[in-house]
Motif scaffolding. Structure first.
Motif, PDB file in Angstrom:
ATOM      1  N   TYR A  94       3.902  -3.597   1.515  1.00  0.00           N
ATOM      2  CA  TYR A  94       3.894  -5.068   1.503  1.00  0.00           C
ATOM      3  C   TYR A  94       5.274  -5.615   1.161  1.00  0.00           C
ATOM      4  N   VAL A  95       5.921  -5.033   0.171  1.00  0.00           N
ATOM      5  CA  VAL A  95       7.265  -5.480  -0.208  1.00  0.00           C
ATOM      6  C   VAL A  95       8.209  -5.338   0.972  1.00  0.00           C
ATOM      7  N   ALA A  96       8.130  -4.202   1.666  1.00  0.00           N
ATOM      8  CA  ALA A  96       9.004  -3.979   2.826  1.00  0.00           C
ATOM      9  C   ALA A  96       8.770  -5.038   3.896  1.00  0.00           C
ATOM     10  N   LYS A  97       7.510  -5.376   4.164  1.00  0.00           N
ATOM     11  CA  LYS A  97       7.209  -6.396   5.173  1.00  0.00           C
ATOM     12  C   LYS A  97       7.762  -7.759   4.766  1.00  0.00           C
ATOM     13  N   ILE A  98       7.617  -8.083   3.482  1.00  0.00           N
ATOM     14  CA  ILE A  98       8.123  -9.370   2.996  1.00  0.00           C
ATOM     15  C   ILE A  98       9.647  -9.412   3.091  1.00  0.00           C
ATOM     16  N   LEU A  99      10.293  -8.325   2.727  1.00  0.00           N
ATOM     17  CA  LEU A  99      11.758  -8.275   2.811  1.00  0.00           C
ATOM     18  C   LEU A  99      12.249  -8.346   4.252  1.00  0.00           C
ATOM     19  N   LYS A 100      11.408  -7.964   5.199  1.00  0.00           N
ATOM     20  CA  LYS A 100      11.768  -8.045   6.618  1.00  0.00           C
ATOM     21  C   LYS A 100      11.405  -9.402   7.224  1.00  0.00           C
ATOM     22  N   GLY A 101      10.868 -10.304   6.385  1.00  0.00           N
ATOM     23  CA  GLY A 101      10.640 -11.655   6.853  1.00  0.00           C
ATOM     24  C   GLY A 101       9.199 -12.105   6.993  1.00  0.00           C
ATOM     25  N   THR A 102       8.245 -11.228   6.809  1.00  0.00           N
ATOM     26  CA  THR A 102       6.843 -11.642   6.899  1.00  0.00           C
ATOM     27  C   THR A 102       6.512 -12.559   5.729  1.00  0.00           C
ATOM     28  N   LYS A 103       5.835 -13.644   6.029  1.00  0.00           N
ATOM     29  CA  LYS A 103       5.417 -14.557   4.970  1.00  0.00           C
ATOM     30  C   LYS A 103       4.265 -13.912   4.201  1.00  0.00           C
ATOM     31  N   PRO A 104       4.330 -13.927   2.882  1.00  0.00           N
ATOM     32  CA  PRO A 104       3.244 -13.332   2.090  1.00  0.00           C
ATOM     33  C   PRO A 104       1.869 -13.883   2.459  1.00  0.00           C
ATOM     34  N   ALA A 105       1.791 -15.162   2.783  1.00  0.00           N
ATOM     35  CA  ALA A 105       0.503 -15.766   3.140  1.00  0.00           C
ATOM     36  C   ALA A 105      -0.055 -15.195   4.437  1.00  0.00           C
ATOM     37  N   ASP A 106       0.814 -14.576   5.265  1.00  0.00           N
ATOM     38  CA  ASP A 106       0.357 -13.993   6.526  1.00  0.00           C
ATOM     39  C   ASP A 106      -0.150 -12.554   6.361  1.00  0.00           C
ATOM     40  N   LEU A 107       0.028 -11.997   5.185  1.00  0.00           N
ATOM     41  CA  LEU A 107      -0.431 -10.627   4.949  1.00  0.00           C
ATOM     42  C   LEU A 107      -1.882 -10.641   4.476  1.00  0.00           C
ATOM     43  N   PRO A 108      -2.689  -9.730   4.988  1.00  0.00           N
ATOM     44  CA  PRO A 108      -4.100  -9.708   4.573  1.00  0.00           C
ATOM     45  C   PRO A 108      -4.250  -9.197   3.138  1.00  0.00           C
ATOM     46  N   VAL A 109      -5.291  -9.667   2.508  1.00  0.00           N
ATOM     47  CA  VAL A 109      -5.636  -9.153   1.187  1.00  0.00           C
ATOM     48  C   VAL A 109      -6.349  -7.825   1.411  1.00  0.00           C
ATOM     49  N   GLU A 110      -5.934  -6.811   0.680  1.00  0.00           N
ATOM     50  CA  GLU A 110      -6.557  -5.503   0.825  1.00  0.00           C
ATOM     51  C   GLU A 110      -7.310  -5.131  -0.434  1.00  0.00           C
ATOM     52  N   GLN A 111      -8.403  -4.456  -0.236  1.00  0.00           N
ATOM     53  CA  GLN A 111      -9.166  -3.931  -1.357  1.00  0.00           C
ATOM     54  C   GLN A 111      -8.939  -2.426  -1.403  1.00  0.00           C
TER      55      GLN A 111
END
Length: 111
Positions: A61-78
């Motif tokens: 998740y950190v890598a995706k955010i650092l590459k520009g993905t908005k945190p709100a666009d990432l799914p919540v995982e269980q």
């Protein structure tokens, strides 16, 4: 807990694992908590998420955010990977006989 005749205790994971395990052993109280390290240091058992798996997912998740993905666009995982660790040495020391069904389901048994 002993004076109140507690039959067992579920331990807050942020407490000193070694101290709680030592006290539970001293007072012959079955004790369980989430982190595997509790069973490793002498607690009766632990059951919870597999922390190394969760840390790797967090890094993704950190890598995706650092590459520009908005945190709100990432799914919540269980969590999907859980582990149960049983310390048979402690069970014997406190006089607890664990059912075979528990031992068969355990991901690791400390002898």
């Amino acid at each position: 807990m002993k004076s109140e005749k507690a039959g067992a205790v579920v331990v807050q994971g942020s407490l000193s694992r070694r101290d709680v395990a030592d006290l539970a052993l001293k007072y012959r109280l079955p004790a369980a908590t989430v982190p595997r390290s509790f069973a490793d240091v002498g607690g009766l058992m632990s059951y919870g998420v597999d922390f190394p798996v969760m840390y790797r997912r967090t890094a993704d998740y950190v890598a995706k955010i650092l590459k520009g993905t908005k945190p709100a666009d990432l799914p919540v995982e269980q969590a999907t990977k859980f582990e149960m660790i049983v310390n048979l040495k402690t069970a014997k020391a406190i006089g607890v006989e664990l059912p075979t069904s528990i031992l068969l389901r355990a991901d690791a048994v400390i002898e």
